[in-house]
Motif scaffolding. Structure first.
Motif, PDB file in Angstrom:
ATOM      1  N   ILE A 129       0.840  -1.211   0.000  1.00 29.34           N
ATOM      2  CA  ILE A 129       0.000   0.000   0.000  1.00 29.34           C
ATOM      3  C   ILE A 129       0.869   1.253   0.000  1.00 29.34           C
ATOM      4  O   ILE A 129       0.557   2.234  -0.697  1.00 29.34           O
ATOM      5  CB  ILE A 129      -0.955   0.016   1.220  1.00 29.34           C
ATOM      6  CG1 ILE A 129      -1.826  -1.245   1.266  1.00 29.34           C
ATOM      7  CG2 ILE A 129      -1.835   1.261   1.185  1.00 29.34           C
ATOM      8  CD1 ILE A 129      -2.728  -1.432   0.079  1.00 29.34           C
ATOM      9  N   LYS A 133       0.657   4.294  -2.671  1.00 30.21           N
ATOM     10  CA  LYS A 133       0.433   5.693  -2.292  1.00 30.21           C
ATOM     11  C   LYS A 133       1.591   6.579  -2.750  1.00 30.21           C
ATOM     12  O   LYS A 133       1.385   7.724  -3.165  1.00 30.21           O
ATOM     13  CB  LYS A 133       0.254   5.818  -0.771  1.00 30.21           C
ATOM     14  CG  LYS A 133      -0.961   5.071  -0.212  1.00 30.21           C
ATOM     15  CD  LYS A 133      -2.265   5.584  -0.790  1.00 30.21           C
ATOM     16  CE  LYS A 133      -3.467   4.846  -0.224  1.00 30.21           C
ATOM     17  NZ  LYS A 133      -4.729   5.222  -0.890  1.00 30.21           N
ATOM     18  N   LEU A 255      -3.525   6.074   7.092  1.00 29.38           N
ATOM     19  CA  LEU A 255      -4.389   5.563   6.032  1.00 29.38           C
ATOM     20  C   LEU A 255      -3.789   4.302   5.415  1.00 29.38           C
ATOM     21  O   LEU A 255      -4.504   3.334   5.117  1.00 29.38           O
ATOM     22  CB  LEU A 255      -4.590   6.633   4.958  1.00 29.38           C
ATOM     23  CG  LEU A 255      -5.417   6.228   3.731  1.00 29.38           C
ATOM     24  CD1 LEU A 255      -6.835   5.840   4.140  1.00 29.38           C
ATOM     25  CD2 LEU A 255      -5.444   7.353   2.695  1.00 29.38           C
ATOM     26  N   VAL A 256      -2.470   4.310   5.234  1.00 33.19           N
ATOM     27  CA  VAL A 256      -1.774   3.133   4.694  1.00 33.19           C
ATOM     28  C   VAL A 256      -2.024   1.921   5.578  1.00 33.19           C
ATOM     29  O   VAL A 256      -2.357   0.831   5.101  1.00 33.19           O
ATOM     30  CB  VAL A 256      -0.256   3.394   4.568  1.00 33.19           C
ATOM     31  CG1 VAL A 256       0.512   2.092   4.323  1.00 33.19           C
ATOM     32  CG2 VAL A 256       0.031   4.384   3.452  1.00 33.19           C
ATOM     33  N   ARG A 258      -4.495   1.383   7.799  1.00 38.36           N
ATOM     34  CA  ARG A 258      -5.908   0.951   7.774  1.00 38.36           C
ATOM     35  C   ARG A 258      -6.214   0.201   6.476  1.00 38.36           C
ATOM     36  O   ARG A 258      -6.874  -0.839   6.489  1.00 38.36           O
ATOM     37  CB  ARG A 258      -6.839   2.166   7.921  1.00 38.36           C
ATOM     38  CG  ARG A 258      -6.817   2.812   9.286  1.00 38.36           C
ATOM     39  CD  ARG A 258      -8.010   3.742   9.483  1.00 38.36           C
ATOM     40  NE  ARG A 258      -8.099   4.784   8.472  1.00 38.36           N
ATOM     41  CZ  ARG A 258      -7.488   5.965   8.559  1.00 38.36           C
ATOM     42  NH1 ARG A 258      -6.727   6.242   9.629  1.00 38.36           N
ATOM     43  NH2 ARG A 258      -7.628   6.876   7.615  1.00 38.36           N
ATOM     44  N   THR A 259      -5.729   0.739   5.355  1.00 38.23           N
ATOM     45  CA  THR A 259      -5.980   0.106   4.062  1.00 38.23           C
ATOM     46  C   THR A 259      -5.311  -1.255   3.986  1.00 38.23           C
ATOM     47  O   THR A 259      -5.880  -2.216   3.447  1.00 38.23           O
ATOM     48  CB  THR A 259      -5.470   1.009   2.916  1.00 38.23           C
ATOM     49  OG1 THR A 259      -6.007   2.316   3.059  1.00 38.23           O
ATOM     50  CG2 THR A 259      -5.863   0.447   1.563  1.00 38.23           C
ATOM     51  N   GLU A 262      -7.221  -3.818   6.016  1.00 44.23           N
ATOM     52  CA  GLU A 262      -8.458  -4.155   5.305  1.00 44.23           C
ATOM     53  C   GLU A 262      -8.173  -5.088   4.124  1.00 44.23           C
ATOM     54  O   GLU A 262      -8.904  -6.059   3.893  1.00 44.23           O
ATOM     55  CB  GLU A 262      -9.129  -2.865   4.814  1.00 44.23           C
ATOM     56  CG  GLU A 262     -10.472  -3.105   4.135  1.00 44.23           C
ATOM     57  CD  GLU A 262     -11.111  -1.814   3.639  1.00 44.23           C
ATOM     58  OE1 GLU A 262     -12.174  -1.902   3.002  1.00 44.23           O
ATOM     59  OE2 GLU A 262     -10.542  -0.724   3.869  1.00 44.23           O
ATOM     60  N   ARG A 263      -7.077  -4.815   3.411  1.00 40.72           N
ATOM     61  CA  ARG A 263      -6.767  -5.662   2.254  1.00 40.72           C
ATOM     62  C   ARG A 263      -6.347  -7.058   2.697  1.00 40.72           C
ATOM     63  O   ARG A 263      -6.685  -8.043   2.041  1.00 40.72           O
ATOM     64  CB  ARG A 263      -5.670  -5.016   1.401  1.00 40.72           C
ATOM     65  CG  ARG A 263      -5.488  -5.742   0.081  1.00 40.72           C
ATOM     66  CD  ARG A 263      -4.541  -5.021  -0.869  1.00 40.72           C
ATOM     67  NE  ARG A 263      -5.035  -3.733  -1.313  1.00 40.72           N
ATOM     68  CZ  ARG A 263      -4.420  -2.968  -2.214  1.00 40.72           C
ATOM     69  NH1 ARG A 263      -3.288  -3.395  -2.763  1.00 40.72           N
ATOM     70  NH2 ARG A 263      -4.919  -1.806  -2.561  1.00 40.72           N
TER      71      ARG A 263
END
Length: 460
Positions: A129, A133, A255-256, A258-259, A262-263
């Protein structure tokens, strides 16, 4: 029938179709570009991947109850098990981890605990991620870094004027043309924090992850503040440094994180290799005594549990597990029943034949012959293989696999290295840059080795 060639990890971008648009048949077609044959295995993983997409379109309440159909691949080494799983993950843009089940030990023994595979998968996702980004902010970071560098190159002025803007544009043009690359500039660089080593006594529940020492090390710069120092460097090097600094500023690491979590939870893939090495029930002694214990430790991870990582809690309910093993000595039925039940899809991969080796050498996008030709072409050597040479290499691979241990398509790598050893060594000094490899040349390079059975164990 058949198989596998390691992929090239170059930086060349490949156009990959949008996953949502791929049917199982099209997923298989994508896998066919890198893996020859093994239709049953490719069909099974294609259906598993398509079911993931279908699940994401369901009502959330229904989706929660739809578990991934984990896969057990049965086949000897070198027939394509790992390559199929890895290519599937790349196609799905999923975090992918390959781990050997035999490396784990039962809780209470010294060694890796099974939860470490989830922590490792999260780290892989974080890197994935972050890179995505970084790519998104790359242009903006380059612009910001360029402006900062021009500020440093400009002579100090008390008041801005039209001269400033003209001077900036002149410097920008020179910078783009590479005329300032060797000029020296002084910039502030951040000092790296000194390395700290934290020791913890071994034992269950007392590893570095449980102590969260990595979080503590992350806090040190915040506690003491970042230290900077002046450093002189060439303009080209300074620009690269400033771009990296700007990218780090622009990327939101929260954000990285959390993403990434989730992934992992939605599309992570773990390839559990050598699962046959932990098959079997208790009753043994020494290293084998904890095999069933390891299976019982793996079970909740595969069933669905919550694992604590340095980035937060991660649920494993919808991670896809692909287990694989040769099962020469043991059989799938030797796994504990609960674990067997968690791998409902079973596929058996076929052994490789001479015809398979011929196709492997020629057809995949990253075919071994294409790799060898490309490597030598960097030194101006035009390498060509005749059809009979390819058949001869494939024949040698099949024969050695029959006489020695069968290591599948990996045998091709050792044979190709031996065939091209002299050309690779002499390459830079060769006056004739057009080199043809025919069957006679292959026989000359390999015949003496294959005749000496003892020597071939070590070389091939």
């Amino acid at each position: 029938m058949v198989i596998y060639l390691p992929s090239q990890h170059g930086n060349g971008a490949e156009e990959t179709p949008l996953l949502d648009e791929l049917t199982p048949r099209e997923i298989v077609r994508e896998l066919d570009k890198y893996v020859i044959g093994q239709a049953d295995a490719k069909k099974a993983v294609a259906v598993a991947l398509r079911n993931r997409m279908r699940r994401q379109r369901l009502d959330p309440d229904m989706a929660e109850d739809v578990m991934p159909k984990n896969i057990l691949m049965i086949g000897s080494t070198g027939v394509g098990k790992t390559e199929i799983a890895r290519r599937l993950a790349k196609l799905a843009n999923s975090p992918f981890l390959k781990v050997e089940a035999s490396k784990f030990t039962e809780v209470g023994y010294v060694g890796r605990d099974v939860e470490s595979m989830i922590r490792d998968l999260v780290e892989i996702a974080i890197d994935m991620i972050r890179d995505e980004k970084m790519e998104e902010v790359e242009e903006r970071a380059e612009r910001n870094a360029e402006e900062r560098l021009i500020d440093l190159l400009l002579p100090p002025q008390t008041e801005p004027s039209d001269v400033d803007s003209k001077a900036r544009e002149k410097l920008r043009d020179k910078l783009h043309a590479g005329k300032l690359d060797e000029q020296t500039v002084e910039i502030d660089v951040k000092d790296r924090m000194p390395a700290f080593e934290f020791m913890a006594s071994p034992g269950p529940g007392n590893g570095p992850d449980d102590m969260d020492m990595s979080n503590f090390k992350d806090m040190l710069p915040a506690l003491f503040g970042p230290r900077t120092r002046k450093r002189k460097m060439p303009v080209a090097e300074a620009l690269d440094y400033l771009i990296q600094e700007e990218e780090q500023k622009l990327v939101d690491m929260d954000l990285v994180t959390r993403t990434a979590i989730e992934r992992v939870e939605k599309s992570g893939i773990i390839f559990l290799d050598e699962i046959d090495k932990i098959a079997g029930r208790e009753g043994g002694q020494g290293p084998d005594v904890s095999r069933e214990g390891v299976q019982r430790d793996i079970l909740p991870i595969v069933e669905g549990t919550t694992v604590n990582t340095r980035y937060g809690f991660v649920r494993t309910d919808h991670i896809l597990f692909i287990a694989a093993g040769a099962f020469h000595v043991s059989k799938p039925a030797d796994l504990i029943p609960e674990l067997q039940g968690r791998f409902p899809i079973r596929v058996e991969l076929k052994s490789l034949t001479q015809e398979d080796f011929i196709r492997i050498l020629r057809e995949p996008k990253n075919a071994l012959i294409k790799q060898c030709m490309a490597l030598l072409e960097t030194e101006g050597i035009k390498l060509t293989f005749t059809d009979d040479a390819i058949k001869e290499i494939a024949l040698f691979a099949a024969q050695v696999n029959e006489v020695m241990e069968n290591i599948g398509a990996r045998r091709l790598h050792t044979i190709m290295e031996k065939v091209l050893e002299e050309i690779s060594f002499e390459g830079p000094d060769l006056k004739k840059k057009n080199v043809k490899i025919d069957a006679k040349y292959v026989q000359q390079q390999l015949s003496s080795i294959v005749k000496d059975q003892d020597l071939s164990k070590y070389i091939l």
